[in-house]
Design a protein around this motif. Structure first.
Motif, PDB file in Angstrom:
ATOM      1  N   SER A  96       0.879  -1.490  -0.323  1.00 46.38           N
ATOM      2  CA  SER A  96       0.093   0.103  -0.020  1.00 46.38           C
ATOM      3  C   SER A  96       1.116   1.230   0.245  1.00 46.38           C
ATOM      4  O   SER A  96       0.641   2.021  -0.739  1.00 46.38           O
ATOM      5  N   LEU A  97       1.857   1.290   0.969  1.00 42.14           N
ATOM      6  CA  LEU A  97       2.612   2.095   0.162  1.00 42.14           C
ATOM      7  C   LEU A  97       3.250   2.290  -0.859  1.00 42.14           C
ATOM      8  O   LEU A  97       3.587   3.600  -1.312  1.00 42.14           O
ATOM      9  N   LEU A  98       3.583   1.455  -1.619  1.00 49.45           N
ATOM     10  CA  LEU A  98       4.149   1.671  -3.058  1.00 49.45           C
ATOM     11  C   LEU A  98       3.561   2.559  -3.691  1.00 49.45           C
ATOM     12  O   LEU A  98       3.453   3.195  -4.018  1.00 49.45           O
ATOM     13  N   GLN A 115      16.874   4.891  -3.384  1.00 53.02           N
ATOM     14  CA  GLN A 115      16.642   6.561  -2.538  1.00 53.02           C
ATOM     15  C   GLN A 115      15.501   6.194  -2.642  1.00 53.02           C
ATOM     16  O   GLN A 115      14.444   7.292  -1.798  1.00 53.02           O
ATOM     17  N   ARG A 116      14.465   6.218  -3.549  1.00 49.80           N
ATOM     18  CA  ARG A 116      14.045   7.257  -3.618  1.00 49.80           C
ATOM     19  C   ARG A 116      12.464   6.274  -2.911  1.00 49.80           C
ATOM     20  O   ARG A 116      11.624   6.504  -1.860  1.00 49.80           O
ATOM     21  N   LEU A 117      12.968   5.086  -2.768  1.00 51.49           N
ATOM     22  CA  LEU A 117      12.000   3.725  -1.742  1.00 51.49           C
ATOM     23  C   LEU A 117      12.560   4.505   0.059  1.00 51.49           C
ATOM     24  O   LEU A 117      10.959   4.366   0.324  1.00 51.49           O
ATOM     25  N   VAL A 118      13.614   4.870  -0.034  1.00 53.99           N
ATOM     26  CA  VAL A 118      14.340   4.903   1.514  1.00 53.99           C
ATOM     27  C   VAL A 118      13.492   6.325   1.877  1.00 53.99           C
ATOM     28  O   VAL A 118      12.714   6.211   2.707  1.00 53.99           O
ATOM     29  N   ASN A 119      12.541   7.427   0.918  1.00 53.99           N
ATOM     30  CA  ASN A 119      12.598   8.570   0.753  1.00 53.99           C
ATOM     31  C   ASN A 119      11.053   8.105   1.633  1.00 53.99           C
ATOM     32  O   ASN A 119       9.722   9.282   1.660  1.00 53.99           O
ATOM     33  N   ILE A 120       9.828   6.914   0.634  1.00 47.26           N
ATOM     34  CA  ILE A 120       8.481   6.679   1.342  1.00 47.26           C
ATOM     35  C   ILE A 120       8.638   6.865   2.585  1.00 47.26           C
ATOM     36  O   ILE A 120       9.162   5.450   3.398  1.00 47.26           O
ATOM     37  N   ASN A 121       7.412   7.651   3.017  1.00 49.36           N
ATOM     38  CA  ASN A 121       7.046   7.142   4.411  1.00 49.36           C
ATOM     39  C   ASN A 121       6.829   5.573   5.331  1.00 49.36           C
ATOM     40  O   ASN A 121       5.636   5.724   4.208  1.00 49.36           O
ATOM     41  N   GLY A 122       7.761   5.594   5.546  1.00 53.36           N
ATOM     42  CA  GLY A 122       7.258   3.856   5.899  1.00 53.36           C
ATOM     43  C   GLY A 122       8.214   2.760   5.471  1.00 53.36           C
ATOM     44  O   GLY A 122       7.417   1.895   6.242  1.00 53.36           O
ATOM     45  N   ILE A 123       8.960   3.107   4.798  1.00 51.97           N
ATOM     46  CA  ILE A 123      10.209   2.447   4.190  1.00 51.97           C
ATOM     47  C   ILE A 123      11.269   2.259   4.510  1.00 51.97           C
ATOM     48  O   ILE A 123      12.155   3.574   4.078  1.00 51.97           O
ATOM     49  N   GLY A 124      11.935   1.508   5.628  1.00 48.03           N
ATOM     50  CA  GLY A 124      13.392   1.966   5.686  1.00 48.03           C
ATOM     51  C   GLY A 124      14.366   1.855   4.544  1.00 48.03           C
ATOM     52  O   GLY A 124      14.092   0.605   3.984  1.00 48.03           O
TER      53      GLY A 124
END
Length: 189
Positions: A96-98, A115-124
Motif C-alpha cells: 500500500s505504501l508503494l 533512494q526513492r524507496l527509502v524516501n517513502i514514509n514507512g519504508i526504511g
C-alpha cells in the motif's frame, strides 16, 4: 622374350613421352606474370578484408539493436507485473505504501531506485533493500522469458534495422562463398 622386351621398351618410351608432355605444360612463369598474379591476389585480399569489415560492422549493429529490443521486451514484461507480486512470499512488504507513492508495477519500482524507496514514509533502508532485491529477481526472470519477435505485425524501426542487417549479412556471406567457389548443398548456382 624379345616380344616382352620390345613391349617394355615401348611402354617405357610411352611413359617417358607422357612425362615430358606433362613437364612441358608446367613451365616456369615469367616475372611479369608472377607480379600480375601477386597483384591480383593482393587486390582480392583487400576486397575480402573490406567485405569482412563490413560484415563485422553489420554484426555489431544487429547485436546492438537486438539488445535494445530485448531490453524493451523485458521492460514490457515488468510493466505487466503488479507491485502486489513483491509480497507474494509474505515477506512483510507494505504494498500500500508503494501504491501511495504511485508505484504500480515492478518496472516502476526498479526505475524509482533504492533512494526513492527509502524516501517513502514507512519504508526504511532494510525494506528498500528487500524490495529492490525481489524486484531484481523479477528482472532476471523477465530477461530469461523475454523474446524478440521480428514478425510483420507492429514492426518498429529497430526491428526493421535488425531484419535489414540480417539480410545484408546473408547476401555478404553468399557473395563471399561464391567468390571462394564454395557451393552449399541444395543450392543452384
Amino acid at each position: 622374350m624379345k616380344v616382352l622386351n620390345g613391349a617394355l621398351k615401348t611402354l617405357d618410351s610411352f611413359v617417358l613421352q607422357r612425362e615430358e608432355r606433362t613437364m612441358a605444360k608446367y613451365t616456369r612463369p615469367d616475372k611479369a606474370s608472377l607480379e600480375a598474379a601477386v597483384s591480383a591476389a593482393a587486390q582480392a585480399d583487400k576486397q575480402y578484408q573490406y567485405v569482412a569489415d563490413v560484415a563485422q560492422d553489420y554484426r555489431r549493429q544487429i547485436l546492438r539493436e537486438y539488445r535494445a529490443e530485448k531490453k524493451e521486451a523485458v521492460h514490457e514484461l515488468l510493466k505487466k507485473i503488479g507491485v502486489e507480486e513483491l509480497n507474494r512470499q509474505k515477506q512483510g512488504i507494505r504494498v500500500s505504501l508503494l501504491k501511495s507513492a504511485h508505484l504500480e508495477n515492478i518496472y516502476q519500482v526498479l526505475c524509482a531506485g533504492r533512494q526513492r524507496l527509502v524516501n517513502i514514509n514507512g519504508i526504511g533502508e532494510a525494506g528498500a533493500d528487500k524490495i529492490m532485491k525481489i524486484a531484481r529477481l523479477y528482472y532476471q526472470e523477465a530477461e530469461k522469458k523475454a523474446r524478440v519477435r521480428l514478425g510483420d505485425a507492429h514492426r518498429n524501426p529497430r526491428q526493421a534495422a535488425i531484419l535489414q542487417g540480417l539480410y545484408v549479412l546473408m547476401e555478404l556471406q553468399e557473395e563471399t562463398e561464391r567468390a571462394a567457389g564454395v557451393q552449399r548443398p541444395g543450392k543452384v548456382p
